[in-house]
Scaffold this active site. Structure first.
Site, PDB file in Angstrom:
ATOM      1  N   TYR A  57       7.488   8.360   0.442  1.00  0.00           N
ATOM      2  CA  TYR A  57       8.781   7.679   0.365  1.00  0.00           C
ATOM      3  C   TYR A  57       9.896   8.720   0.318  1.00  0.00           C
ATOM      4  O   TYR A  57       9.784   9.721  -0.402  1.00  0.00           O
ATOM      5  CB  TYR A  57       8.885   6.818  -0.891  1.00  0.00           C
ATOM      6  CG  TYR A  57       8.039   5.565  -0.898  1.00  0.00           C
ATOM      7  CD1 TYR A  57       7.329   5.147   0.212  1.00  0.00           C
ATOM      8  CD2 TYR A  57       7.953   4.789  -2.051  1.00  0.00           C
ATOM      9  CE1 TYR A  57       6.560   4.000   0.184  1.00  0.00           C
ATOM     10  CE2 TYR A  57       7.187   3.635  -2.086  1.00  0.00           C
ATOM     11  CZ  TYR A  57       6.494   3.243  -0.970  1.00  0.00           C
ATOM     12  OH  TYR A  57       5.736   2.101  -1.006  1.00  0.00           O
ATOM     13  N   PHE A 208       6.210  -6.333  -0.512  1.00  0.00           N
ATOM     14  CA  PHE A 208       7.451  -6.879   0.037  1.00  0.00           C
ATOM     15  C   PHE A 208       7.803  -8.169  -0.713  1.00  0.00           C
ATOM     16  O   PHE A 208       7.790  -9.258  -0.131  1.00  0.00           O
ATOM     17  CB  PHE A 208       7.307  -7.177   1.535  1.00  0.00           C
ATOM     18  CG  PHE A 208       7.350  -5.974   2.429  1.00  0.00           C
ATOM     19  CD1 PHE A 208       8.152  -4.885   2.132  1.00  0.00           C
ATOM     20  CD2 PHE A 208       6.585  -5.933   3.578  1.00  0.00           C
ATOM     21  CE1 PHE A 208       8.196  -3.774   2.960  1.00  0.00           C
ATOM     22  CE2 PHE A 208       6.619  -4.821   4.424  1.00  0.00           C
ATOM     23  CZ  PHE A 208       7.424  -3.747   4.111  1.00  0.00           C
ATOM     24  N   PRO A 209       8.119  -8.090  -2.002  1.00  0.00           N
ATOM     25  CA  PRO A 209       8.370  -9.326  -2.759  1.00  0.00           C
ATOM     26  C   PRO A 209       9.602 -10.087  -2.288  1.00  0.00           C
ATOM     27  O   PRO A 209       9.710 -11.287  -2.534  1.00  0.00           O
ATOM     28  CB  PRO A 209       8.549  -8.829  -4.197  1.00  0.00           C
ATOM     29  CG  PRO A 209       9.027  -7.418  -4.047  1.00  0.00           C
ATOM     30  CD  PRO A 209       8.297  -6.891  -2.838  1.00  0.00           C
ATOM     31  N   GLY A 211      10.504 -10.097   1.004  1.00  0.00           N
ATOM     32  CA  GLY A 211      10.371 -10.388   2.414  1.00  0.00           C
ATOM     33  C   GLY A 211      10.338  -9.201   3.343  1.00  0.00           C
ATOM     34  O   GLY A 211       9.989  -9.352   4.512  1.00  0.00           O
TER      35      GLY A 211
END
Length: 279
Positions: A57, A208-209, A211
């Site tokens: 990341y 991806f809580p 979306g």
């Protein structure tokens, strides 16, 4: 329903945490590391005790890594803070590829160094790319991580982007504390994996809580949001937490305002009518 999840007898975490994937990225641009550090410190001030990150990341050109910013912002870390990371993918000139079992130790050691830790609280083995690689064994790679756990470099093991078969395969090798898959209110394809986690008391942590760019403008979501005086994003998080006691959420952002908005979802209690409307 409890707002905390027990990883082991001595370790519980808030079911609403923070994901670092977008910490240094915003739209087409790159966020300032100073702003990212402010977000992390504010998150901890507001009670976040679970931060999800990965050595890969960072900003879009790879010059600043999320792990470095996390260490700069939060080290020495609060005793109750759990930092989770992911290993597996290897990035090179030809793009990402799945790393081998032998390549996992260097990744774990790199995360320990970049985060400034002697032991990682939770390490996920990430497999595949966009979809779970059905039929592909993860045994050799998970055994390598399990060996690092036996050495004391890792406290808990997880798996990411997997199917129910992968979960069973991993659990036959070593305890699995958490599963991280693509799942949110607009994508419920991984319900079977969530159910398997619930039966076993394993944390299910959607990566991806909110979306991951999916449209959250569904009229049903907007309707429930209006009922609570909330935003659709907040209702999407509240729905996830209401879905199962093993469901955790790790929404990420590089904005303090969005962070505070997301964490307000803790105070939203969905009614039976809301759940039916969102079914």
């Amino acid at each position: 329903m409890s707002d905390r999840f027990r990883l082991d007898a001595d370790l519980t975490i808030d079911r609403l945490g923070f994901g670092a994937m977008r910490l240094l990225q915003g739209g087409p641009g790159t966020r300032d590391p100073g702003s990212a550090r402010a977000v992390l410190r504010r998150a901890v001030e507001l009670g976040v005790d679970h931060i999800d990150t990965a050595g890969f990341y960072g900003d879009r050109n790879g010059s600043v890594r999320a792990n470095t910013v996390i260490r700069e912002a939060l080290s020495p870390y609060p005793d109750a803070l759990v930092v989770a990371t992911k290993v597996g993918p290897v990035f090179g000139p030809g793009g990402p590829r799945q790393g081998t079992a032998a390549e996992l130790r260097p990744q774990v050691e790199a995360d320990l160094a970049s985060l400034g830790l002697d032991r990682l609280d939770l390490v996920y083995l990430r497999v595949g790319t966009t979809e779970p690689p059905h039929g592909e064994s993860l045994a050799e790679r998970f055994e390598a991580l399990a060996a690092l756990r036996e050495e004391g470099l890792i406290r808990h093991l997880g798996i990411s982007n997997v199917d129910a078969g992968h979960l069973a395969e991993a659990r036959a090798i070593a305890p699995v504390a958490a599963v991280q898959n693509n799942f949110h209110i607009a994508n419920r394809d991984e319900t079977a994996v969530l159910a398997a986690c619930a039966r076993a008391g394993i944390a299910f942590v959607p990566f991806f809580p909110l979306g991951g760019g999916a449209d959250l403008g569904d009229p049903r979501l907007v309707k429930v949001a209006a009922r609570h005086g909330a935003t659709p994003r907040q209702i999407a998080l509240a729905w996830l937490l209401a879905l199962s006691p093993v469901a955790l959420a790790i929404p990420g952002t590089g904005s303090v305002a969005h962070l505070e908005e997301n964490l307000t979802a803790r105070s939203i209690t969905l009614t039976e009518e809301d759940i039916v409307d969102l079914a």
